[in-house]
Structures are given as C-alpha cells and as structure tokens.
Scaffold this motif. Structure first.
Motif, PDB file in Angstrom:
ATOM      1  N   ALA A 165       0.830  -1.203   0.000  1.00 61.79           N
ATOM      2  CA  ALA A 165       0.000   0.000   0.000  1.00 61.79           C
ATOM      3  C   ALA A 165       0.864   1.252   0.000  1.00 61.79           C
ATOM      4  O   ALA A 165       0.562   2.241  -0.684  1.00 61.79           O
ATOM      5  N   HIS A 166       1.959   1.212   0.759  1.00 59.25           N
ATOM      6  CA  HIS A 166       2.877   2.356   0.804  1.00 59.25           C
ATOM      7  C   HIS A 166       3.516   2.568  -0.567  1.00 59.25           C
ATOM      8  O   HIS A 166       3.606   3.707  -1.053  1.00 59.25           O
ATOM      9  N   LEU A 167       3.951   1.482  -1.188  1.00 58.23           N
ATOM     10  CA  LEU A 167       4.550   1.568  -2.517  1.00 58.23           C
ATOM     11  C   LEU A 167       3.563   2.155  -3.509  1.00 58.23           C
ATOM     12  O   LEU A 167       3.904   3.056  -4.293  1.00 58.23           O
ATOM     13  N   ARG A 168       2.340   1.679  -3.477  1.00 58.71           N
ATOM     14  CA  ARG A 168       1.331   2.144  -4.421  1.00 58.71           C
ATOM     15  C   ARG A 168       1.075   3.652  -4.268  1.00 58.71           C
ATOM     16  O   ARG A 168       0.728   4.333  -5.228  1.00 58.71           O
ATOM     17  N   GLY A 169       1.266   4.156  -3.053  1.00 52.67           N
ATOM     18  CA  GLY A 169       1.011   5.564  -2.787  1.00 52.67           C
ATOM     19  C   GLY A 169       2.182   6.489  -3.031  1.00 52.67           C
ATOM     20  O   GLY A 169       2.051   7.711  -2.881  1.00 52.67           O
ATOM     21  N   LEU A 170       3.335   5.947  -3.411  1.00 55.41           N
ATOM     22  CA  LEU A 170       4.487   6.816  -3.667  1.00 55.41           C
ATOM     23  C   LEU A 170       4.232   7.697  -4.883  1.00 55.41           C
ATOM     24  O   LEU A 170       3.623   7.256  -5.859  1.00 55.41           O
ATOM     25  N   PRO A 171       4.696   8.946  -4.843  1.00 56.20           N
ATOM     26  CA  PRO A 171       4.432   9.859  -5.964  1.00 56.20           C
ATOM     27  C   PRO A 171       5.037   9.403  -7.275  1.00 56.20           C
ATOM     28  O   PRO A 171       4.549   9.766  -8.351  1.00 56.20           O
ATOM     29  N   GLU A 172       6.093   8.588  -7.223  1.00 54.88           N
ATOM     30  CA  GLU A 172       6.734   8.120  -8.451  1.00 54.88           C
ATOM     31  C   GLU A 172       6.015   6.935  -9.089  1.00 54.88           C
ATOM     32  O   GLU A 172       6.339   6.537 -10.212  1.00 54.88           O
ATOM     33  N   VAL A 173       5.051   6.337  -8.379  1.00 50.62           N
ATOM     34  CA  VAL A 173       4.382   5.123  -8.863  1.00 50.62           C
ATOM     35  C   VAL A 173       3.089   5.491  -9.577  1.00 50.62           C
ATOM     36  O   VAL A 173       2.288   6.286  -9.068  1.00 50.62           O
ATOM     37  N   ASP A 174       2.880   4.917 -10.748  1.00 48.64           N
ATOM     38  CA  ASP A 174       1.720   5.278 -11.574  1.00 48.64           C
ATOM     39  C   ASP A 174       0.444   4.538 -11.191  1.00 48.64           C
ATOM     40  O   ASP A 174      -0.565   4.633 -11.891  1.00 48.64           O
ATOM     41  N   GLY A 175       0.472   3.788 -10.102  1.00 48.10           N
ATOM     42  CA  GLY A 175      -0.716   3.076  -9.641  1.00 48.10           C
ATOM     43  C   GLY A 175      -0.658   1.578  -9.840  1.00 48.10           C
ATOM     44  O   GLY A 175      -1.324   0.821  -9.125  1.00 48.10           O
ATOM     45  N   ARG A 176       0.150   1.136 -10.788  1.00 45.28           N
ATOM     46  CA  ARG A 176       0.289  -0.298 -11.048  1.00 45.28           C
ATOM     47  C   ARG A 176       1.446  -0.859 -10.222  1.00 45.28           C
ATOM     48  O   ARG A 176       2.493  -0.212 -10.082  1.00 45.28           O
ATOM     49  N   LEU A 208       1.572 -13.200  -0.971  1.00 39.61           N
ATOM     50  CA  LEU A 208       1.010 -11.867  -1.182  1.00 39.61           C
ATOM     51  C   LEU A 208       0.042 -11.875  -2.357  1.00 39.61           C
ATOM     52  O   LEU A 208      -1.017 -11.229  -2.306  1.00 39.61           O
ATOM     53  N   ALA A 209       0.395 -12.587  -3.408  1.00 37.89           N
ATOM     54  CA  ALA A 209      -0.472 -12.655  -4.586  1.00 37.89           C
ATOM     55  C   ALA A 209      -1.817 -13.304  -4.270  1.00 37.89           C
ATOM     56  O   ALA A 209      -2.810 -13.024  -4.949  1.00 37.89           O
ATOM     57  N   THR A 210      -1.855 -14.160  -3.242  1.00 34.32           N
ATOM     58  CA  THR A 210      -3.130 -14.790  -2.855  1.00 34.32           C
ATOM     59  C   THR A 210      -3.992 -13.853  -2.018  1.00 34.32           C
ATOM     60  O   THR A 210      -5.176 -14.131  -1.813  1.00 34.32           O
ATOM     61  N   ARG A 211      -3.397 -12.732  -1.554  1.00 31.53           N
ATOM     62  CA  ARG A 211      -4.099 -11.835  -0.634  1.00 31.53           C
ATOM     63  C   ARG A 211      -4.377 -10.456  -1.214  1.00 31.53           C
ATOM     64  O   ARG A 211      -5.237  -9.741  -0.696  1.00 31.53           O
ATOM     65  N   ALA A 212      -3.623 -10.051  -2.244  1.00 30.07           N
ATOM     66  CA  ALA A 212      -3.681  -8.665  -2.721  1.00 30.07           C
ATOM     67  C   ALA A 212      -3.786  -8.615  -4.232  1.00 30.07           C
ATOM     68  O   ALA A 212      -3.441  -9.574  -4.934  1.00 30.07           O
ATOM     69  N   GLU A 213      -4.254  -7.476  -4.717  1.00 27.02           N
ATOM     70  CA  GLU A 213      -4.342  -7.242  -6.160  1.00 27.02           C
ATOM     71  C   GLU A 213      -2.965  -6.831  -6.685  1.00 27.02           C
ATOM     72  O   GLU A 213      -2.465  -5.761  -6.359  1.00 27.02           O
ATOM     73  N   LEU A 214      -2.365  -7.693  -7.477  1.00 29.61           N
ATOM     74  CA  LEU A 214      -1.060  -7.410  -8.069  1.00 29.61           C
ATOM     75  C   LEU A 214      -1.169  -7.520  -9.583  1.00 29.61           C
ATOM     76  O   LEU A 214      -1.838  -8.416 -10.102  1.00 29.61           O
TER      77      LEU A 214
END
Length: 232
Positions: free
Chosen positions: A101-112, A128-134
């Motif tokens: 979640a922290h990675l996804r929120g970084l300003p350099e990350v385009d959301g994917r 992680l892949a079994t628990r989260a949207e990757l």
C-alpha cells in the motif's frame, strides 16, 4: 536514487528501501531472501530500476532484528535459517500488504504494482499474490509454495514461477506439484532450470550462483514483466 521510508503498522514500523528511476512508472515490491535487504537485493533493485520500475524492498525481519543483513556465504547460512525460523508467518504477510500500500502511494508510482521475491521472498511473493491485487508476481524458488498450493485459486493476477530442478532444498517432486497446479491456468507460467540448484540467480553468493541459468531466468522475468507490467 535510493531512499529509506518507514511503514507504520499497528505494533510498530519498519524500513522500506526505495529505489527510483528518472521518471514515474510501475512499482515493484522486492522481497528479500534469508540474508536480509543487503547487496544482492540492491543489485536486483538496480536491475529493475534500469528497466524503469520504482522498487521498494521491505525489511521483513524487523520484528526479530531491525535492518539485519549479512554476507551471502556459508557461515551466514545458519543464522539466516534461524531468522526464518523466528519469522511470524501471520504478521509477515500483513506487513507485506502494508508495504504494498505504501509503494502504491508513492508519488513516483503510476498506480500499477507487482512483486518479485527470491527464496524466502519467493514464498512471500506467492502468499502476497493470494491476498492482494497485483499486476504481476514473480516467485523465484519459494520453498513454501508447494505446501501452499491450496490457495492458488485466490490469485487474480499473472504469476511467473522459477525453480531449479536440482535444488537440495526443494525436491523435484514438490516442483512437479507446482507444475501440475499451474498447468492450464491463464496468466500463470513456470520455468524449471533442470540443472539449477537453490538460489542460482544470486550473483552475490558464489556458493549458489549459476551465471548461465541466472541470465536465462532473468530474461524470462524481464519478458514477463514487459508483458504484464509494462513501463510506458
């Protein structure tokens, strides 16, 4: 560029090592092996940044000893195994979700976002892949994957598995079980280097490194990421 950020969870906080390319792009959560976030993870992160990814590696052993990392040699192997034996397999995946979640929120990350993990981290990337949207997951020789195949139906994104067919820590029979589980599933693939031992990609560990197999597996990884998590 590299920096360290802190990720807060209910019972503390841990370090997230962040490497950034020159422009915004997809994020990849890089999940350590048993030697910590050290020179090997740094090298892999630099490889991924060169492809245009924002990379973040969480300190997965922080509940045992913060910022623990050692050289990749035979003397350190028992200590690394000891760290894994103390690892909290319930809270650890929760930490990974917080890091994601922290990675996804970084300003350099385009959301994917995607995940790449090695050994211990290969198991965690799968979990992680079994628990989260990757958008993409790459799991290198995760010894815990064969025993967690009951959760494979929970994975919603593409996954690439890598194993060595001569791995002393993961039997060929267990690798075959992963092959059977993956067969026929859209978006999933498995590559077995039959003469590969454990951690054959680790160029910082002479006792494990097999250059030709490492290069072959990494080319497959780059091709997979280019298809599933392309850099604009």
């Amino acid at each position: 560029m590299k920096r360290i950020e802190n990720v807060e969870v209910a019972d503390g906080e841990f370090a997230l090592h962040v490497w950034t390319p020159d422009k915004a792009g997809p994020g990849i959560l890089l999940i350590q092996e048993i030697f910590g976030v050290g020179d090997y993870m740094e090298a892999v992160a630099e490889d991924l940044v060169a492809l245009g990814y924002v990379v973040a590696a969480p300190d997965m052993f922080w509940r045992i000893e913060k910022d623990w990392a050692v050289q990749h040699n035979e003397e350190a192997l028992p200590k690394g195994m000891s760290m894994v034996s103390q690892f909290d397999w319930e809270k650890g995946p929760e930490d990974l979700e917080a890091a994601l979640a922290h990675l996804r929120g970084l300003p350099e990350v385009d959301g994917r976002v995607g995940a790449v993990g090695f050994c211990f981290g290969g198991t965690l990337a799968y979990l992680l892949a079994t628990r989260a949207e990757l958008d993409a997951t790459v799991s290198f020789y995760g010894s815990g994957v064969p025993g967690a195949l009951a959760a494979i139906d929970d994975i919603r994104g593409p996954v690439q598995f890598h194993f060595g067919g001569s791995d002393p820590y993961i039997s060929r029979e267990d690798v075959a079980a992963v092959e059977r589980a993956v067969a026929g599933r859209d978006g999933m693939e498995i590559h077995v280097q039959e003469d590969g031992g454990h951690a054959f990609h680790n160029r910082k560990a002479p006792m494990f490194y097999q250059p030709e197999l490492a290069d072959r597996a990494w080319r497959l990884t780059e091709e997979f990421l280019a298809r599933t998590l392309p850099v604009a």
